[in-house]
Design an enzyme around this catalytic site. Structure first.
Site, short mmCIF file in Angstrom:
data_model
loop_
_atom_site.label_atom_id
_atom_site.label_comp_id
_atom_site.label_asym_id
_atom_site.label_seq_id
_atom_site.Cartn_x
_atom_site.Cartn_y
_atom_site.Cartn_z
N ASN A 33 0.84 -1.21 0.00
CA ASN A 33 0.00 0.00 0.00
C ASN A 33 0.87 1.26 0.00
O ASN A 33 0.51 2.27 -0.62
CB ASN A 33 -0.94 0.00 1.20
N ILE A 111 -1.12 -2.38 17.95
CA ILE A 111 -2.31 -1.78 18.56
C ILE A 111 -1.85 -0.49 19.25
O ILE A 111 -0.95 -0.51 20.09
CB ILE A 111 -2.97 -2.74 19.56
N ASN A 126 -6.32 4.54 8.29
CA ASN A 126 -5.91 3.14 8.22
C ASN A 126 -6.72 2.46 7.13
O ASN A 126 -7.83 2.88 6.80
CB ASN A 126 -6.17 2.45 9.56
N HIS A 128 -8.25 -1.37 6.10
CA HIS A 128 -8.54 -2.66 6.71
C HIS A 128 -9.15 -3.59 5.67
O HIS A 128 -10.02 -3.17 4.89
CB HIS A 128 -9.53 -2.47 7.87
N SER A 155 -11.72 -1.34 3.47
CA SER A 155 -12.23 -0.06 3.95
C SER A 155 -11.10 0.84 4.40
O SER A 155 -10.17 0.39 5.07
CB SER A 155 -13.16 -0.27 5.16
N GLU A 162 -11.17 2.81 19.19
CA GLU A 162 -11.82 1.52 18.97
C GLU A 162 -11.15 0.81 17.80
O GLU A 162 -11.10 1.33 16.69
CB GLU A 162 -13.31 1.72 18.67
N LEU A 163 -10.62 -0.38 18.04
CA LEU A 163 -9.87 -1.12 17.02
C LEU A 163 -10.72 -1.32 15.77
O LEU A 163 -11.80 -1.92 15.84
CB LEU A 163 -9.41 -2.47 17.57
N ASP A 164 -10.23 -0.82 14.63
CA ASP A 164 -10.92 -0.94 13.34
C ASP A 164 -12.35 -0.40 13.42
O ASP A 164 -13.22 -0.83 12.65
CB ASP A 164 -10.95 -2.40 12.86
#
Length: 246
Positions: A33, A111, A126, A128, A155, A162-164
């Protein structure tokens, strides 16, 4: 894309003149990426400049991609720090030396602490490998196949504590075909990641994409929970994929 087409969002917009916007990219591995972003920057289509690539893994191939492009490549090994908090504190200092307008997570397998997320709140993206909110965390392709879904994807979202779970800016879908394997699905999703991540970065740097409160907005309008969605057919056309074999 639903409601707003790709041509509508990419054409006919002239950002206000400004100094070059600065991007710092965080990686842990291959950096595909990152390469997609570098390629767009090389053709003056990114809307800004990647000023540094930082990795927590010393032999991450993405660092070589950065060096090959003449970008500052920085190694900050997490194993040299006693705690997650200590590492993130050091990482904040390294990032802030480069004065970024945007921090991009491109396969950064850490994390993040609350302190780190809050420091770059509203200017950290980010990507995902799922159509969030489905399949947060790891092993998304295997989970999608196990559930027998007919549609999967990726996405781009703002990073929150909050994770993802941060507000989604843009998604790209892929149809899950009969006989699909984890490897084949991963390849299709990767292609879509490389397509939409530079788009989201460009939108942010142009001021079109913002995080306002807890909502992602585009051209001042709140986005739906799934963000702007690129369909399988639209993505396949952009990628010149053979729809008969997708």
């Amino acid at each position: 894309m639903s409601e707003t087409s790709l041509s509508d969002t990419l054409n006919g917009f002239t950002p206000e003149p400004s100094s070059a916007r600065r991007i710092v990219v965080l990686i842990s591995g291959n950096g595909s990426n990152l390469q997609a972003l570098i390629d767009e920057q090389t053709h003056d289509r990114l809307g800004g400049e990647i000023v540094a690539v930082i990795s927590n893994v010393a032999d991450a191939y993405g660092l070589q991609r950065a060096r090959d492009a003449g970008i500052d490549a920085v190694v900050l090994p997490h194993g040299e720090y006693d705690s997650r908090e200590a590492y993130d504190g050091a990482l904040i200092k390294v990032i802030e030396r480069h004065e970024p307008d945007l921090v991009v997570l491109a396969g950064f397998m850490r994390i993040l602490t609350q302190r780190f997320v809050q420091r770059f709140h509203g200017r950290m993206l980010n990507i995902h490998p799922s159509l969030l909110p489905a399949y947060r965390g790891l092993n998304t392709h295997a989970k999608a196949l196990a559930d027998g879904v007919t549609e999967h994807g990726c996405s781009v979202h703002f990073v929150t504590e909050e994770l993802d779970g941060g507000p989604v800016a843009i998604q790209a879908a892929v149809e899950v075909g009969a006989g699909e394997t984890e490897a084949s699905l991963k390849e299709k999703v990767h292609a879509r990641e490389h397509l939409i991540y530079p788009i989201a970065v460009k939108w942010f740097l142009e001021g079109r994409l913002r995080l306002e409160g807890e909502v992602a907005t585009f051209d001042g309008m709140p986005l739906p929970p799934q963000g702007l969605r690129m369909s399988h057919a639209d993505a396949a056309e952009e990628l010149d994929e053979d729809l008969g074999n997708s």
